[in-house]
Design a protein around this motif. Sequence first.
Motif, PDB file in Angstrom:
ATOM      1  N   THR A 102       2.116   2.337   7.559  1.00  0.00           N
ATOM      2  CA  THR A 102       3.008   2.609   6.439  1.00  0.00           C
ATOM      3  C   THR A 102       3.914   3.789   6.789  1.00  0.00           C
ATOM      4  O   THR A 102       3.609   4.606   7.669  1.00  0.00           O
ATOM      5  N   GLY A 103       5.018   3.875   6.065  1.00  0.00           N
ATOM      6  CA  GLY A 103       5.900   5.013   6.258  1.00  0.00           C
ATOM      7  C   GLY A 103       5.222   6.330   5.927  1.00  0.00           C
ATOM      8  O   GLY A 103       5.479   7.357   6.560  1.00  0.00           O
ATOM      9  N   ALA A 104       4.335   6.305   4.940  1.00  0.00           N
ATOM     10  CA  ALA A 104       3.624   7.528   4.563  1.00  0.00           C
ATOM     11  C   ALA A 104       2.709   7.996   5.692  1.00  0.00           C
ATOM     12  O   ALA A 104       2.616   9.201   5.974  1.00  0.00           O
ATOM     13  N   TYR A 105       2.025   7.055   6.366  1.00  0.00           N
ATOM     14  CA  TYR A 105       1.177   7.435   7.504  1.00  0.00           C
ATOM     15  C   TYR A 105       2.031   8.051   8.601  1.00  0.00           C
ATOM     16  O   TYR A 105       1.674   9.072   9.199  1.00  0.00           O
ATOM     17  N   GLU A 106       3.178   7.453   8.861  1.00  0.00           N
ATOM     18  CA  GLU A 106       4.072   7.977   9.898  1.00  0.00           C
ATOM     19  C   GLU A 106       4.558   9.373   9.524  1.00  0.00           C
ATOM     20  O   GLU A 106       4.640  10.271  10.377  1.00  0.00           O
TER      21      GLU A 106
ATOM     22  N   LEU B  62       0.802  -1.218   0.000  1.00  0.00           N
ATOM     23  CA  LEU B  62       0.000   0.000   0.000  1.00  0.00           C
ATOM     24  C   LEU B  62       0.839   1.273   0.000  1.00  0.00           C
ATOM     25  O   LEU B  62       0.297   2.365  -0.170  1.00  0.00           O
ATOM     26  N   GLU B  63       2.140   1.172   0.232  1.00  0.00           N
ATOM     27  CA  GLU B  63       3.002   2.351   0.131  1.00  0.00           C
ATOM     28  C   GLU B  63       2.935   2.911  -1.288  1.00  0.00           C
ATOM     29  O   GLU B  63       2.852   2.148  -2.248  1.00  0.00           O
ATOM     30  N   PRO B  64       2.956   4.238  -1.467  1.00  0.00           N
ATOM     31  CA  PRO B  64       3.103   5.278  -0.446  1.00  0.00           C
ATOM     32  C   PRO B  64       1.775   5.796   0.092  1.00  0.00           C
ATOM     33  O   PRO B  64       1.643   6.979   0.400  1.00  0.00           O
TER      34      PRO B  64
ATOM     35  N   VAL C 162      -7.255   2.215   5.455  1.00  0.00           N
ATOM     36  CA  VAL C 162      -6.598   3.032   4.439  1.00  0.00           C
ATOM     37  C   VAL C 162      -7.263   4.401   4.439  1.00  0.00           C
ATOM     38  O   VAL C 162      -8.487   4.505   4.430  1.00  0.00           O
ATOM     39  N   LEU C 163      -6.453   5.458   4.467  1.00  0.00           N
ATOM     40  CA  LEU C 163      -6.946   6.833   4.465  1.00  0.00           C
ATOM     41  C   LEU C 163      -6.710   7.432   3.084  1.00  0.00           C
ATOM     42  O   LEU C 163      -5.568   7.508   2.616  1.00  0.00           O
ATOM     43  N   LEU C 164      -7.791   7.847   2.442  1.00  0.00           N
ATOM     44  CA  LEU C 164      -7.725   8.359   1.073  1.00  0.00           C
ATOM     45  C   LEU C 164      -8.089   9.839   1.048  1.00  0.00           C
ATOM     46  O   LEU C 164      -9.081  10.244   1.675  1.00  0.00           O
ATOM     47  N   PRO C 165      -7.315  10.673   0.349  1.00  0.00           N
ATOM     48  CA  PRO C 165      -7.671  12.092   0.239  1.00  0.00           C
ATOM     49  C   PRO C 165      -9.086  12.256  -0.317  1.00  0.00           C
ATOM     50  O   PRO C 165      -9.452  11.634  -1.313  1.00  0.00           O
ATOM     51  N   ALA C 166      -9.875  13.118   0.340  1.00  0.00           N
ATOM     52  CA  ALA C 166     -11.261  13.329  -0.080  1.00  0.00           C
ATOM     53  C   ALA C 166     -11.385  14.439  -1.112  1.00  0.00           C
ATOM     54  O   ALA C 166     -12.452  14.626  -1.696  1.00  0.00           O
ATOM     55  N   ASP C 167     -10.302  15.191  -1.375  1.00  0.00           N
ATOM     56  CA  ASP C 167     -10.350  16.263  -2.359  1.00  0.00           C
ATOM     57  C   ASP C 167      -8.933  16.535  -2.862  1.00  0.00           C
ATOM     58  O   ASP C 167      -7.946  16.019  -2.319  1.00  0.00           O
ATOM     59  N   ASP C 168      -8.829  17.335  -3.900  1.00  0.00           N
ATOM     60  CA  ASP C 168      -7.536  17.600  -4.523  1.00  0.00           C
ATOM     61  C   ASP C 168      -6.597  18.347  -3.584  1.00  0.00           C
ATOM     62  O   ASP C 168      -5.376  18.098  -3.580  1.00  0.00           O
TER      63      ASP C 168
ATOM     64  N   GLY D 182      -5.094  15.893  -1.294  1.00  0.00           N
ATOM     65  CA  GLY D 182      -4.120  15.081  -2.014  1.00  0.00           C
ATOM     66  C   GLY D 182      -2.799  15.786  -2.188  1.00  0.00           C
ATOM     67  O   GLY D 182      -1.728  15.187  -2.001  1.00  0.00           O
ATOM     68  N   ALA D 183      -2.844  17.077  -2.534  1.00  0.00           N
ATOM     69  CA  ALA D 183      -1.613  17.849  -2.708  1.00  0.00           C
ATOM     70  C   ALA D 183      -0.881  18.020  -1.381  1.00  0.00           C
ATOM     71  O   ALA D 183       0.352  17.930  -1.311  1.00  0.00           O
ATOM     72  N   ALA D 184      -1.639  18.258  -0.299  1.00  0.00           N
ATOM     73  CA  ALA D 184      -1.019  18.443   1.011  1.00  0.00           C
ATOM     74  C   ALA D 184      -0.363  17.153   1.494  1.00  0.00           C
ATOM     75  O   ALA D 184       0.758  17.177   2.045  1.00  0.00           O
ATOM     76  N   VAL D 185      -1.039  16.018   1.297  1.00  0.00           N
ATOM     77  CA  VAL D 185      -0.467  14.737   1.698  1.00  0.00           C
ATOM     78  C   VAL D 185       0.808  14.459   0.917  1.00  0.00           C
ATOM     79  O   VAL D 185       1.810  13.974   1.463  1.00  0.00           O
ATOM     80  N   GLU D 186       0.793  14.793  -0.363  1.00  0.00           N
ATOM     81  CA  GLU D 186       1.981  14.571  -1.194  1.00  0.00           C
ATOM     82  C   GLU D 186       3.171  15.358  -0.657  1.00  0.00           C
ATOM     83  O   GLU D 186       4.315  14.889  -0.671  1.00  0.00           O
ATOM     84  N   ARG D 187       2.917  16.574  -0.166  1.00  0.00           N
ATOM     85  CA  ARG D 187       4.001  17.381   0.400  1.00  0.00           C
ATOM     86  C   ARG D 187       4.486  16.825   1.738  1.00  0.00           C
ATOM     87  O   ARG D 187       5.672  16.933   2.053  1.00  0.00           O
ATOM     88  N   LEU D 188       3.592  16.245   2.494  1.00  0.00           N
ATOM     89  CA  LEU D 188       3.927  15.815   3.851  1.00  0.00           C
ATOM     90  C   LEU D 188       4.647  14.470   3.894  1.00  0.00           C
ATOM     91  O   LEU D 188       5.512  14.249   4.745  1.00  0.00           O
ATOM     92  N   ARG D 189       4.283  13.564   3.013  1.00  0.00           N
ATOM     93  CA  ARG D 189       4.832  12.223   3.154  1.00  0.00           C
ATOM     94  C   ARG D 189       6.230  12.125   2.546  1.00  0.00           C
ATOM     95  O   ARG D 189       6.554  12.723   1.543  1.00  0.00           O
ATOM     96  N   ARG D 190       6.985  11.315   3.172  1.00  0.00           N
ATOM     97  CA  ARG D 190       8.339  11.037   2.710  1.00  0.00           C
ATOM     98  C   ARG D 190       8.537   9.528   2.768  1.00  0.00           C
ATOM     99  O   ARG D 190       7.944   8.864   3.607  1.00  0.00           O
TER     100      ARG D 190
END
Length: 276
Positions: free
Chosen positions: A136-140, A118-120, A251-257, A260-268
């Motif tokens: 997952t590492g992304a959740y962390e 399921l990563e990322p 599993v946590l899924l972005p509910a809007d764009d 999604g953009a904010a999660v992309e910036r936050l996860r490593r």
Amino acid sequence: MGTPLGDFVRAKRDSIQPEALGLPDRGRRRSPGLRRIDLAGRAGISVEYLTRIEQGRDRNPSVAIVNALADGLSLDPAERAHLRYLAKITGGECVAHQQPVPPPREVRPSVLETLRLLEPGLALVHNRLGDILARTGAYEAVMRGTGLLEPPHPNLTRYVFTDPRARALFTDWDTVADEQAFDLWLGPSIENSEWFTAELAPVAGPDFTRRMHQHMVPARGVLRLRHPSGPELRLRRQSLDITEDAQQLVVLLPADDETGAAVERLRRPQPLRAIS
């Protein structure tokens, strides 16, 4: 002394207005909600028998009576399942259960492999007590800075009720608190739930106890987080029960764009961590 079954029936009855069920208004009532005589009539049982159930003096109603109460209260499927569960733990099966014990923390290898696949994405495995057993590492990465994952054995329920940062993180804190308190009834075992409740109640206070015993089945809509870095995240939750281990894969899924953009910036990229 009351029982979980009696508490639920009484709480649900108090929450229903007679007109919602097409019943006439009988004037002033000593307590809010549906009268016992109205519920007894809809369920086809006597008022005296309903009183015994609510007061905990009858602990073994038949399946037919439980179904009749569900019909009389117009329960939805989730509430019906909860009513049946409470009838089970209130009855004789629970009279001689073992001493309260903490739950196991192991996550089977196949579930850990599923998390890796399921990563990322944002995903975690927890039990109904709130123990976060793997993620997952992304959740962390996204939860970094919230305080949730700081303890050696993170627990969402304990965090919600005892860490001030939880009220800042969860936009709908009251709803999340209701969800976590309700889920304790669905813990890995009765003994596990009793152990955790006894541990948490003294530090969480009466608000925790009140929420646990109100028996309102939560709707579990979009999860809104006020992230410490600034953006509000709106996340849809998809859950898979791991029945044999009394765990859930969420599993946590972005509910809007924007989310999604904010999660992309936050996860490593982070390695998967399992806590056993």
